[in-house]
Design a protein around this motif. Structure first.
Motif, mmCIF file in Angstrom:
data_model
loop_
_atom_site.group_PDB
_atom_site.id
_atom_site.type_symbol
_atom_site.label_atom_id
_atom_site.label_comp_id
_atom_site.label_asym_id
_atom_site.label_seq_id
_atom_site.Cartn_x
_atom_site.Cartn_y
_atom_site.Cartn_z
ATOM 1 N N MET A 184 -0.482 -0.865 19.579
ATOM 2 C CA MET A 184 -1.758 -1.268 18.983
ATOM 3 C C MET A 184 -1.785 -0.927 17.510
ATOM 4 S SD MET A 184 -5.603 -0.166 20.108
ATOM 5 C CE MET A 184 -5.734 0.970 18.761
ATOM 6 N N LYS A 185 -2.291 -1.863 16.722
ATOM 7 C CA LYS A 185 -2.339 -1.622 15.276
ATOM 8 C C LYS A 185 -3.471 -0.657 14.935
ATOM 9 C CE LYS A 185 -0.736 -6.207 14.044
ATOM 10 N NZ LYS A 185 -1.205 -7.509 13.567
ATOM 11 N N PRO A 186 -3.230 0.246 13.977
ATOM 12 C CA PRO A 186 -4.309 1.151 13.590
ATOM 13 C C PRO A 186 -5.387 0.406 12.790
ATOM 14 C CG PRO A 186 -2.381 1.473 12.182
ATOM 15 C CD PRO A 186 -1.986 0.483 13.251
ATOM 16 N N ILE A 187 -6.610 0.870 12.938
ATOM 17 C CA ILE A 187 -7.703 0.312 12.124
ATOM 18 C C ILE A 187 -7.811 1.168 10.858
ATOM 19 C CG2 ILE A 187 -10.172 -0.243 12.008
ATOM 20 C CD1 ILE A 187 -10.173 -0.330 15.071
ATOM 21 N N ILE A 188 -7.654 0.525 9.699
ATOM 22 C CA ILE A 188 -7.735 1.253 8.439
ATOM 23 C C ILE A 188 -9.048 0.896 7.743
ATOM 24 C CG2 ILE A 188 -6.621 1.712 6.212
ATOM 25 C CD1 ILE A 188 -4.936 2.497 8.742
ATOM 26 N N GLY A 189 -9.890 1.898 7.542
ATOM 27 C CA GLY A 189 -11.143 1.694 6.820
ATOM 28 C C GLY A 189 -10.878 1.710 5.327
ATOM 29 N N ILE A 190 -11.269 0.624 4.655
ATOM 30 C CA ILE A 190 -11.024 0.544 3.219
ATOM 31 C C ILE A 190 -12.352 0.632 2.488
ATOM 32 C CG2 ILE A 190 -10.015 -0.847 1.358
ATOM 33 C CD1 ILE A 190 -8.530 -2.379 3.720
ATOM 34 N N THR A 191 -12.608 1.740 1.818
ATOM 35 C CA THR A 191 -13.846 1.834 1.046
ATOM 36 C C THR A 191 -13.619 1.138 -0.288
ATOM 37 O OG1 THR A 191 -13.191 3.990 0.140
ATOM 38 C CG2 THR A 191 -14.510 4.009 2.147
ATOM 39 N N ILE A 192 -14.606 0.346 -0.709
ATOM 40 C CA ILE A 192 -14.380 -0.483 -1.900
ATOM 41 C C ILE A 192 -14.604 0.274 -3.201
ATOM 42 C CG2 ILE A 192 -14.884 -2.636 -0.682
ATOM 43 C CD1 ILE A 192 -17.663 -2.617 -2.059
ATOM 44 N N GLY A 193 -15.087 1.523 -3.122
ATOM 45 C CA GLY A 193 -15.291 2.304 -4.336
ATOM 46 C C GLY A 193 -16.535 1.865 -5.082
ATOM 47 N N ASP A 194 -16.562 2.129 -6.367
ATOM 48 C CA ASP A 194 -17.714 1.771 -7.191
ATOM 49 C C ASP A 194 -17.806 0.242 -7.281
ATOM 50 O OD1 ASP A 194 -19.397 1.214 -9.552
ATOM 51 O OD2 ASP A 194 -19.329 3.391 -9.808
ATOM 52 N N PRO A 195 -18.950 -0.345 -6.845
ATOM 53 C CA PRO A 195 -19.052 -1.806 -6.843
ATOM 54 C C PRO A 195 -18.905 -2.421 -8.242
ATOM 55 C CG PRO A 195 -20.798 -0.834 -5.524
ATOM 56 C CD PRO A 195 -20.128 0.301 -6.226
ATOM 57 N N ALA A 196 -19.161 -1.640 -9.287
ATOM 58 C CA ALA A 196 -19.056 -2.174 -10.648
ATOM 59 C C ALA A 196 -17.650 -2.030 -11.216
ATOM 60 C CB ALA A 196 -20.056 -1.467 -11.560
ATOM 61 N N GLY A 197 -16.771 -1.381 -10.468
ATOM 62 C CA GLY A 197 -15.400 -1.181 -10.936
ATOM 63 C C GLY A 197 -14.454 -2.219 -10.356
ATOM 64 N N ILE A 198 -13.148 -1.946 -10.457
ATOM 65 C CA ILE A 198 -12.164 -2.923 -9.981
ATOM 66 C C ILE A 198 -11.904 -2.815 -8.476
ATOM 67 C CG2 ILE A 198 -10.992 -3.149 -12.213
ATOM 68 C CD1 ILE A 198 -8.793 -1.268 -11.078
ATOM 69 N N GLY A 199 -12.494 -1.783 -7.818
ATOM 70 C CA GLY A 199 -12.225 -1.549 -6.395
ATOM 71 C C GLY A 199 -12.391 -2.786 -5.527
ATOM 72 N N PRO A 200 -13.560 -3.460 -5.571
ATOM 73 C CA PRO A 200 -13.758 -4.627 -4.696
ATOM 74 C C PRO A 200 -12.733 -5.737 -4.949
ATOM 75 C CG PRO A 200 -15.858 -3.840 -5.558
ATOM 76 C CD PRO A 200 -14.786 -3.063 -6.280
ATOM 77 N N GLU A 201 -12.436 -6.034 -6.208
ATOM 78 C CA GLU A 201 -11.518 -7.148 -6.466
ATOM 79 C C GLU A 201 -10.077 -6.820 -6.092
ATOM 80 O OE1 GLU A 201 -11.170 -7.875 -11.025
ATOM 81 O OE2 GLU A 201 -12.956 -6.696 -10.761
ATOM 82 N N ILE A 202 -9.655 -5.562 -6.294
ATOM 83 C CA ILE A 202 -8.277 -5.253 -5.864
ATOM 84 C C ILE A 202 -8.189 -5.209 -4.341
ATOM 85 C CG2 ILE A 202 -7.518 -4.112 -7.998
ATOM 86 C CD1 ILE A 202 -7.943 -1.404 -6.701
ATOM 87 N N THR A 203 -9.301 -4.852 -3.696
ATOM 88 C CA THR A 203 -9.317 -4.899 -2.225
ATOM 89 C C THR A 203 -9.176 -6.349 -1.759
ATOM 90 O OG1 THR A 203 -10.732 -2.945 -2.139
ATOM 91 C CG2 THR A 203 -10.666 -4.310 -0.165
ATOM 92 N N ALA A 204 -9.979 -7.218 -2.360
ATOM 93 C CA ALA A 204 -9.929 -8.645 -1.989
ATOM 94 C C ALA A 204 -8.518 -9.192 -2.194
ATOM 95 C CB ALA A 204 -10.929 -9.439 -2.837
ATOM 96 N N HIS A 205 -7.915 -8.826 -3.303
ATOM 97 C CA HIS A 205 -6.593 -9.345 -3.616
ATOM 98 C C HIS A 205 -5.522 -8.762 -2.694
ATOM 99 C CE1 HIS A 205 -3.048 -10.380 -6.132
ATOM 100 N NE2 HIS A 205 -3.764 -11.482 -6.299
ATOM 101 N N ALA A 206 -5.620 -7.442 -2.425
ATOM 102 C CA ALA A 206 -4.636 -6.792 -1.548
ATOM 103 C C ALA A 206 -4.681 -7.415 -0.152
ATOM 104 C CB ALA A 206 -4.894 -5.296 -1.481
ATOM 105 N N LEU A 207 -5.883 -7.845 0.260
ATOM 106 C CA LEU A 207 -6.021 -8.410 1.605
ATOM 107 C C LEU A 207 -5.542 -9.860 1.682
ATOM 108 C CD1 LEU A 207 -9.329 -6.734 2.835
ATOM 109 C CD2 LEU A 207 -6.964 -6.130 3.350
#
Lengths: 339, 334
Positions: free
Chosen positions: B1-24
């Protein structure tokens, strides 16, 4: 145009020195840019020529002035001559240490007389040096001693187009803080600037590293930045230099690779050398000792006893060192490190 | 079974959300785990537009609903950002508060065993302060939420793993902390950490403090008086340890895969090595807590947030490292 005369020491006869020297002299850019003169044992150099299956012919001279701009000639000034000793590759030996040391001393004498404008030093073996009774801390200090100077020399390295100097060198890390002063930071930065000018680097953008993690974060972890490094940077600005800092030590090489700086002033040995060794995987750089009457260039590898006299050693770093030496010797700037 | 990895997006005004979107966007991530974004669905939609990708955004209300289907970004939507008011690249109290809530949620789920590890996007110190969150960073927040006082940091990039004996203290203070007892203690903790992560090799090399380890006391004696005795004591205790090895050689050797890990004595020793080697792909793993957490080694990069220019390689590596270590970590945590 007068070509500068570059003295190249043979290095430890039992190491890879002689064979890479032959290849260094044979390099077409080196031939175009300078008159390379080997200071070493003519017999050993002849053997190295044979090993390389090189077309160069050894011509023994007694003074650098006798070297002329002719093709296919390896000028050798006898020094550190071993006689009819049967050379054993890859071995530490008192005689090899003495031989390599004599080459250095003779090169220094020619440099003092103005007969050569730069020295390129080929690796010697520390242990053989010790067996020969030489107790200098490192090769830089040995050259300094030969020149009759004390505490004036320091190192500047070039790697991947980034020029690096260190405010402190072979000292204990706990002593570094006391040695990082406004004066020492200013002096080393000026010295780096001079060398970069001599090597035709333009424009020059120097980044000065901090001392503490994140450059101390405004005094939260250490105050060397506030006490000495920032005042030194202001002083350098007043002198009209393009200098930034203090840059966090863990980012400065990265920023330089991104093109923000082409010169780096590091505060201590490992701050610079951890990064230089990592970068050196792709591009081994050259090391220049300045602060003496002529610059001494060296290569950041050793005698490589395991592959010595097998014709396998790579000469690209030595070639780069001789090319850089030629460029620096030609420059109108006097790279003495003393203003 | 694959592990479930929780990815917190960090500060919404920073690059966190976009690098998450791109990594996915990387199928490799979905091969390795079920990625579950813990954040705000509107912020993620906007982030996808920044990096010009158009995956399906599916909101879920619990980790158990996540399917890990490639091409779909599954978001545990905390719905705590008013997207119309969000200004990219600036310090905003609601962003600091939101970033904190993502971490809190992830820790909560990890504690309950409902996610197997967390990979965290960058947060901003000043935004946290504006939101009156009294912690300066992830390490402090995680320490408080999990009741851990002295977490262990591991840097990882390719074959190089680096532990740290000291971190955010002045260099002079760090030198004072380099004592036999501390090194010995860390060597056993680091060995245990490698165990916990399921790393097969356990050999740890200790970096020297002085240039060339002081060359027999010529420049500095700590390598002989503190470090070598600690290494010998660790060896006597059965640990697979070597050193001290000159700091300018040891990391270069680590890159070649010569050891399972290096113990760096102070912050910049290991940081210079990892960042110079490959800044964008360096991942930080926080150990010594009941939960496993990985993160990128960079900040919110407000100057490029919202432009889609930020490099997502670190985020991808952080998620992959979490996926790689989560099974062993979960097993050993019982």
């Amino acid at each position: 145009m007068m070509k500068p005369r570059i003295g190249i020491t043979m290095g430890d006869p039992s190491g890879i020195g002689p064979e890479i020297v032959v290849r260094g002299v044979n390099d077409s850019v080196v031939q175009r840019g300078c008159l390379p003169i080997v200071i070493g044992d003519p017999q050993i150099m002849s053997r190295a020529v044979q090993l390389n299956k090189s077309h160069l012919e050894v011509e023994v001279i007694t003074n650098p002035a006798e070297a002329t701009d002719v093709k296919d000639t390896l000028f050798v000034i006898p020094s550190g001559v071993l006689g009819d000793h049967d050379l054993i590759p890859g071995k530490t030996d008192k005689r090899y240490g003495e031989s390599a040391a004599e080459c250095c001393r003779d090169a220094v004498e020619f440099a003092k007389r103005g007969d050569i404008q730069c020295i390129v030093s080929t690796p010697f073996n520390k242990e053989s040096f010790h067996l020969a009774g030489i107790t200098s801390l490192d090769d830089m200090t040995y050259f300094e001693t030969c020149f009759g100077e004390k505490d004036t020399a320091y190192m500047i390295g070039e790697i991947a187009g980034i020029w690096v100097t260190m405010v402190t060198y072979h000292v204990g890390l706990k002593d570094v803080s006391g040695l990082v002063t406004k004066k020492s930071v200013v002096e080393k930065t000026l010295g780096l600037h001079d060398v970069m000018q001599a090597a035709d680097v333009s424009p020059i953008n120097i980044g000065v590293a901090g001392f503490n993690p994140h450059s101390g974060e405004g005094g939260m972890f250490g105050t060397e930045e506030i006490d000495t490094i920032i005042p030194a940077i202001h002083d350098l600005h007043d002198r009209g230099l393009t200098v930034s800092g203090p840059i966090p030590p863990d980012s400065i090489f990265l920023n330089a690779l991104d093109g923000r700086y082409n010169g780096i002033v590091s505060m201590y040995h490992d701050q610079a050398n951890i990064a230089r060794k990592i970068l050196g995987r792709n591009d081994p750089g050259v090391t220049i000792y300045v602060g003496m009457p002529v610059p001494v260039l060296t290569v950041p590898h050793g005698t490589a006893f395991d592959i010595a006299w097998k014709g396998k050693a790579r000469a690209d770093v030595l070639i780069k060192a001789v090319r850089t030496a030629a460029k620096m010797a030609l420059s109108t700037y006097v790279v003495s490190g003393k203003r | 079974m694959k592990p479930i990895i929780g990815i917190t997006i960090g500060d919404p005004a920073g690059i966190g959300p976009e690098i998450t979107a791109h990594a996915l966007q990387s199928p490799e991530v979905y091969d390795a785990c079920i990625p579950l974004v813990i954040g705000d669905a509107d912020v993620m939609r906007q982030a996808c537009s920044f990096v010009k990708v158009t995956p399906e955004i599916r909101t879920v209300s619990s980790p158990e609903e996540a399917t890990g289907k490639a091409g779909v970004i599954e978001v545990l939507d905390l719905d705590n950002i008013e997207i119309g008011n969000l200004k990219m690249g600036t310090v905003q109290a609601p962003c600091g508060a939101a970033a904190y809530e993502y971490i809190e949620k992830a820790v909560h789920l990890a504690n309950e065993g409902r996610i197997h590890a967390m990979a965290t996007g960058p947060i901003n110190k000043e935004s946290l302060r504006a939101a009156k969150v009294e912690y300066i960073g992830h390490t402090e927040i995680l320490g408080a939420l999990t009741g851990t006082s002295d977490p262990l940091t591991l840097f990882q990039v390719d074959k190089m793993r680096i532990f740290f004996l000291t971190r955010h203290v002045s260099l002079r203070k760090a030198i004072d902390l380099i004592r036999k007892e501390r090194i010995l203690d860390y060597l056993s903790r680091c060995t245990e950490a490698l165990n916990q992560l399921g790393v097969e090799r356990k050999d740890i090399a200790v970096a020297g403090l002085n240039p060339h380890c002081g060359e027999h006391g010529l420049f500095g004696d700590e390598d002989d008086t503190e470090i070598r005795p600690a290494v010998e004591a660790a060896q006597a205790a059965g640990l697979d340890v070597t050193g001290p090895i000159g700091a300018d050689s040891i990391f270069h050797m680590a890159v070649e895969g010569r050891f399972a890990a290096v113990l760096s004595l102070y912050h910049d020793q290991g940081h210079i090595a990892a960042k110079t080697y490959d800044f964008y792909r360096t991942v930080s793993v926080t150990l010594g807590m009941p939960i496993l957490r990985t993160s990128v080694d960079h900040g919110t990069a407000f100057d490029v947030a919202g432009t889609g220019k930020a490099d997502s390689a670190g985020m991808k590596e952080a998620i992959l490292a979490a996926a790689q270590y989560a099974p062993s970590f979960a097993k050993r945590a019982g």
